[in-house]
Design an enzyme around this catalytic site. Structure first.
Site, short mmCIF file in Angstrom:
data_model
loop_
_atom_site.label_atom_id
_atom_site.label_comp_id
_atom_site.label_asym_id
_atom_site.label_seq_id
_atom_site.Cartn_x
_atom_site.Cartn_y
_atom_site.Cartn_z
N ASP A 108 0.85 -1.19 0.00
CA ASP A 108 0.00 0.00 0.00
C ASP A 108 0.89 1.24 0.00
OD1 ASP A 108 -2.36 -1.32 -0.03
OD2 ASP A 108 -2.78 -1.13 2.09
N ASP A 145 -4.53 -2.41 5.11
CA ASP A 145 -4.99 -1.82 6.37
C ASP A 145 -6.51 -1.79 6.49
OD1 ASP A 145 -5.56 0.05 4.45
OD2 ASP A 145 -4.47 1.70 5.40
N ASP A 191 -9.32 -5.36 2.57
CA ASP A 191 -8.03 -5.96 2.22
C ASP A 191 -7.91 -7.38 2.76
OD1 ASP A 191 -6.92 -3.80 0.83
OD2 ASP A 191 -6.35 -2.81 2.69
#
Length: 995
Positions: A363, A666, A670
């Site tokens: 990410d 996070d 996900d």
């Protein structure tokens, strides 16, 4: 456990299966329960009430799992079949020895029993310490923060501190730690499959007559926000009761299973050797008795016992008991050290797997960047302000009415807050930046939230890409404030508010100017957020179960650019990953311009090397086109505007192309990608509980450089265990061959290495070696070589060369000591040969000490397994290794000089000690010569030549693929042109669905 009274039991019955409203209604619903508990729902519990409720209803903790006591572990040690056989043989030897020679015949049997006791106690101590370490890790793993209303202020507290009667805030992504009932909520949906087995989401409502108002501990909040009143904690909660009924035992990791298989194979080889040895000795003894026409008396029985002890000794020395201990020590040590490097390991096998990672899908926000977002650009009411112009991004040239409208929209459409007594915001970083923005304007978000009549909040989701809040105006009109992805929100607006505060139509030129602002901000690496609102009539709609019609009739307030600086250590961490043969991919929800800019700064995107940037909707179309997908995967470096589904497609494609994939995440959405990856990294600071539950490792600092440390530790674990295997197998091979040949060449049929001596070498010394080799810290060279292959054997050809070479050297010198000691140690003090009865004990002591010195110095050789020439490189960087080496030598001196008949030794003089140490030290130059032999094309990593060779291989691969680069580019561009219409249709369809 705290006893629970009848009221406590009644409260526990409120949330149970099958669900029933009877206990809930009997207690008077939420208000009645609050009254019974003496809780003010607006302010929460006071500090005194917290103490009272914890004492009355119990804490929110489960009783610790009862680990086996030290004495239970000791008794388990006595259940080892090999040790039982050895102990039984020792007892028989003890009885026969006392009968034959009462004065000294008892020593050998007693010494074996004492050695077995020492082995059992050492093993029990190791196991006990291991359990304590893992308990500490589990306690850290279970610790997490929740948001609770107490003393009138929201506070962040550990889940352990929740008590019955607390008011708990519920948000999307939470995993509920307690049972409770809904006080207030907006569009809350929970996944209770962990409790019920049903995958359908359960909607919660506090207004409908027969709606579900119950929150079950262990359930995941999939959507919505709200508050709940806690009714059961700890063992009284649904999750607590289930966990008390099922305590999960720690399972072996894949590497532990591999090592157990290896240990079983070696043990089987030892069993065959033991049986052959005993068979040969018994046959020889029987033949001797037969040809001499001797009766089979008790001396024959005594000889049989000796032969059995010799066979068991060979079996004991062949079984590598140190292997399971080595992997346990390596994993336990690594997980503790990784925690110091901000990696909380939730699953032990992740340590091993991470060492072989080939691709990291990272990410952006918080992982590659600092996650300290600040509004630095503002385009409010079509007025542009920048930090360079005003030293603040505030819209100073607009009417106060516009600023007030903007502030109300931001304050009510965010959930971030500042805890009492703190200065930093808690919550989503983007929302924190927006609250900081209005704070600079002089507006207090707390006062705004208290002064407005907020009807509902519609949380951000990846599908809608926006968040909305509904506020009732004093006039009775409902105002919907909305914020989200800039391009999406802008397309929903047909009017805008100007600098004077008037609502005017949004012309094509205005729209183009706004789009230019978005592109400008994005090119600077800023996150762009668009803010708007619309008014609607209040039709007494149940907003908890329906959403407003967010159509193209919004009024644009403005666009802000939020900066999240790159973490300074990230570019170097990405470079180190590349040097280690690991590709880094950036997966983000930002647009491609912003994503590309950030990726360039991080060193992830390299346009000259043929790097590719794609957006989610475009990438998603490749799912059913495997050839195009693999072509893109080979060159993809940035995936922008991605959804959780895109991340799953990416991970699945990488796995199919034989990559070992690590993924960071996070958010709640996900979770599937984190589960699908070989290793999932969740964020310890910004990550939701769903993401943490789905992950293998939690990044406590949300930092990409911590992932690099995890790679380094993963490779170090694998290397540490392989080092010990190299050491252990050398010991086993030499000891078995010497015991076998020595016993056959001996007139008495006894092994030249006594059972007590072999127990010392194989169990105690190997335990210390496991401690020394499994507790080394990672070296920088670990990241200068490619990762291990998924199916790479535990013992490489180079390791076999080291093992067999050292075993051959040790066998030659030890057998030479056994058969021709005079040529090595010189004549004896009494002038008699070493083989004589008076010097036999000295001979066997010299042989034993030489054998041990060879193993001691071979520990140094075993520190290198990749063909490195200099075994002393980094030697003094491992204090534990030095301490263990010196301690092992100290114990050996005690055994030889003071062990006496108990260990079958006699004291040696200084010259004899020097000679045995020199013989053992010869293993170092011999090991160097072995490593200098041709390596049959094997990679020799860890030195400059190895790095050059690895870089050459990488360049060869690049050159091989370079001629296809234009073809690949053309293929991708052709695909884009072919499916451009399909891609636009898909985006429009998604936008309509989300609306």
């Amino acid at each position: 456990m705290v006893p629970v009274d009848s009221l406590g039991l009644k409260l526990q019955e409120v949330v149970t299966y099958p669900k029933t409203r009877q206990p809930y209604d009997d207690l008077g619903k939420v208000d009645g329960i609050a009254k019974v508990l003496n809780v003010n729902l607006k302010t929460g519990l006071s500090n005194e009430q917290v103490k009272e409720h914890r004492k009355k209803y119990g804490p929110n903790v489960l009783p610790e799992v009862e680990i086996k006591s030290f004495w239970e572990l000791v008794m388990e040690g006595f259940e080892d079949k090999t040790l039982i056989l050895l102990s039984g043989s020792a007892i028989i030897s003890l009885i026969l020895g006392i009968r034959e020679n009462p004065s000294t015949g008892w020593i050998e049997g007693t010494a074996i029993i004492m050695a077995v006791l020492i082995v059992v106690f050492v093993t029990a101590i190791n196991d006990h310490e291991k359990e304590k370490q893992f308990r500490t890790l589990n306690a850290k793993k279970d610790a997490r923060l929740v948001k609770i209303l107490r003393n009138g202020e929201p506070q962040q507290l550990l889940v352990d501190e929740i008590v019955v009667g607390d008011v708990l805030f519920v948000e999307t992504g939470d995993v509920l730690p307690v049972d409770g009932v809904l006080m207030y909520g907006s569009n809350i949906e929970c996944d209770e499959s962990a409790a019920t087995g049903e995958s359908d989401r359960i909607r919660k409502s506090h207004t409908a007559a027969k709606a579900d108002v119950f929150f079950v501990s262990g359930a995941q909040v999939m959507d919505g926000v709200g508050k709940m009143l806690v009714t059961a904690v700890g063992t009284g909660s649904f999750y607590g009761k289930a966990m008390m009924g099922l305590r999960v035992e720690t399972e072996n990791t894949p590497l532990q299973d591999k090592l157990e298989d290896l240990a079983n194979q070696i043990g089987f080889f030892g069993l065959i050797m033991a049986v052959i040895t005993v068979g040969c000795l018994v046959a020889r003894e029987y033949y001797t008795y037969h040809i001499n026409d001797m009766p089979l008396d008790e001396h024959f029985v005594s000889a049989l016992v000796r032969f059995v002890i010799t066979g068991i000794t060979i079996l004991v020395v062949a079984i590598p008991e140190g292997l399971p201990l080595a992997v346990t020590m390596a994993l336990a040590y690594s997980t503790i050290k990784m925690l110091e490097d901000n990696n909380l390991v939730r699953k032990l096998e992740a340590c091993e797997t991470m060492g072989g990672a080939t691709t990291i899908c990272s990410d952006k926000t918080g992982t590659l960047t600092q996650n300290k977002m600040t509004v630095v650009r503002g385009y409010i009411a079509q007025q542009n302000t920048t930090l360079e112009e005003t030293e603040s991004p505030l819209p100073l040239r607009v009417d106060e009415k516009v600023i007030e409208l903007l502030s109300v929209g931001i304050a009510t459409n965010t959930t971030a807050y500042v805890p009492e007594g703190h200065t930093e915001f808690v919550g989503n970083k983007t929302e924190s930046a927006l609250i900081g923005y209005i704070k600079e304007m002089g507006y207090d978000y707390k006062l705004i939230r208290r002064s407005v009549d907020q009807k509902a909040i519609f949380p951000f989701s990846s599908a809608r890409k926006r968040m909305s809040s509904l506020v009732k105006q004093p006039s009775g009109v409902l105002r919907l404030h909305c914020k989200g992805a800039a391009e999406l929100i802008l397309d929903m607006c047909d009017t805008y508010i100007n600098a004077k505060g008037d609502v005017v139509p949004l012309t094509a030129d205005d729209s183009k100017a706004n789009h230019n602002i978005i592109q400008e901000y994005a090119s600077e690496g800023l996150r762009t957020i668009c803010l708007c609102y619309t008014d609607m009539e209040d039709g007494d709609q149940d907003w908890e179960h329906s959403k407003p019609d967010e159509t193209e009739r919004m009024t644009l307030l403005g666009i802000v650019g939020i900066e999240d600086p790159i973490r300074p250590e990230v570019p170097e961490a990405v470079r180190r990953c590349a040097a280690a043969g690991i590709k880094t991919l950036m997966v983000t929800g930002d647009n491609s311009v912003t994503a590309k800019n950030i990726a360039k700064k991080c060193g992830i995107y390299n346009e000259k090397a043929g790097g590719l940037v794609m957006e989610g909707p475009e990438f998603r179309l490749l799912k059913d086109k495997p050839h195009e997908l693999m072509t893109v995967i080979f060159r993809l470096q940035v995936l922008a505007r991605s959804s959780p589904l895109d991340k799953q497609i990416l991970v699945e494609a990488l796995k199919k192309s034989n990559h070992v994939v690590a993924v960071t995440g996070d958010g709640t959405n996900d979770g599937p990608a984190l589960k699908m990856a070989h290793v999932g990294f969740s964020m310890g600071i910004t990550g939701t509980e769903v993401a943490k539950e789905a992950s293998d490792i939690v990044l406590m600092d949300d930092n990409f450089s911590s992932i690099v440390k995890a790679v380094s530790w993963g490779r170090n674990v694998y290397d540490s265990i392989r080092k010990f295997i190299q050491f252990q197998l050398t010991v086993n091979i030499v000891a078995v061959i010497l015991a076998f040949l020595g016993s056959l060449s001996s007139e008495t049929g006894e092994s030249p290495l006594k059972p007590v001596q072999l127990l010392w070498v194989n169990l105690i010394m190997d335990t210390l070696a496991a401690l020394a080799l499994a507790t080394e810290s990672p070296s920088p060279d670990l990241l200068n070589r490619p990762p291990y292959g998924k199916n790479a054997p535990l013992i490489s050809r180079m390791m076999w060369r080291n093992i067999l070479g050292q075993a051959f050297f040790q066998f030659i010198v030890n057998f030479y000591c056994l058969k021709d000691p005079e040529s090595i140690f010189g004549p004896t003090d009494n002038g008699l040969p070493y083989e004589s009865a008076s010097n036999h004990l000295l001979h066997m002591t010299l042989f034993f000490n030489t054998f041990v010195m060879c193993q001691l110095f071979n520990e140094i050789n075993s520190k290198k397994i990749h063909g490195e020439i200099n075994v002393f490189e980094g030697f003094f960087a491992s204090p534990m290794f030095l301490i263990v080496m010196l301690f092992t030598l100290f114990l050996q001196v005690l055994m030889v000089q003071y062990g006496g008949d108990w260990v079958g030794c006699t004291p040696l003089n200084q010259d004899q000690w020097i000679r045995t140490i020199v013989i053992g030290a010869l293993g170092i130059p011999v090991g160097t010569l072995i490593r200098l032999l041709p390596d049959w094309g094997l990679p020799r990593t860890g030195n400059k030549a190895a790095r050059d060779k690895f870089k050459g291989a990488v360049n060869a691969v690049r050159n091989e693929g370079h001629h296809r680069e234009k073809h690949d580019l053309n293929l991708v561009e052709a695909f884009r042109r072919k499916h451009s219409h399909e891609r636009r249709s898909l985006s429009n369809e998604e936008s309509k669905k989300s609306n």
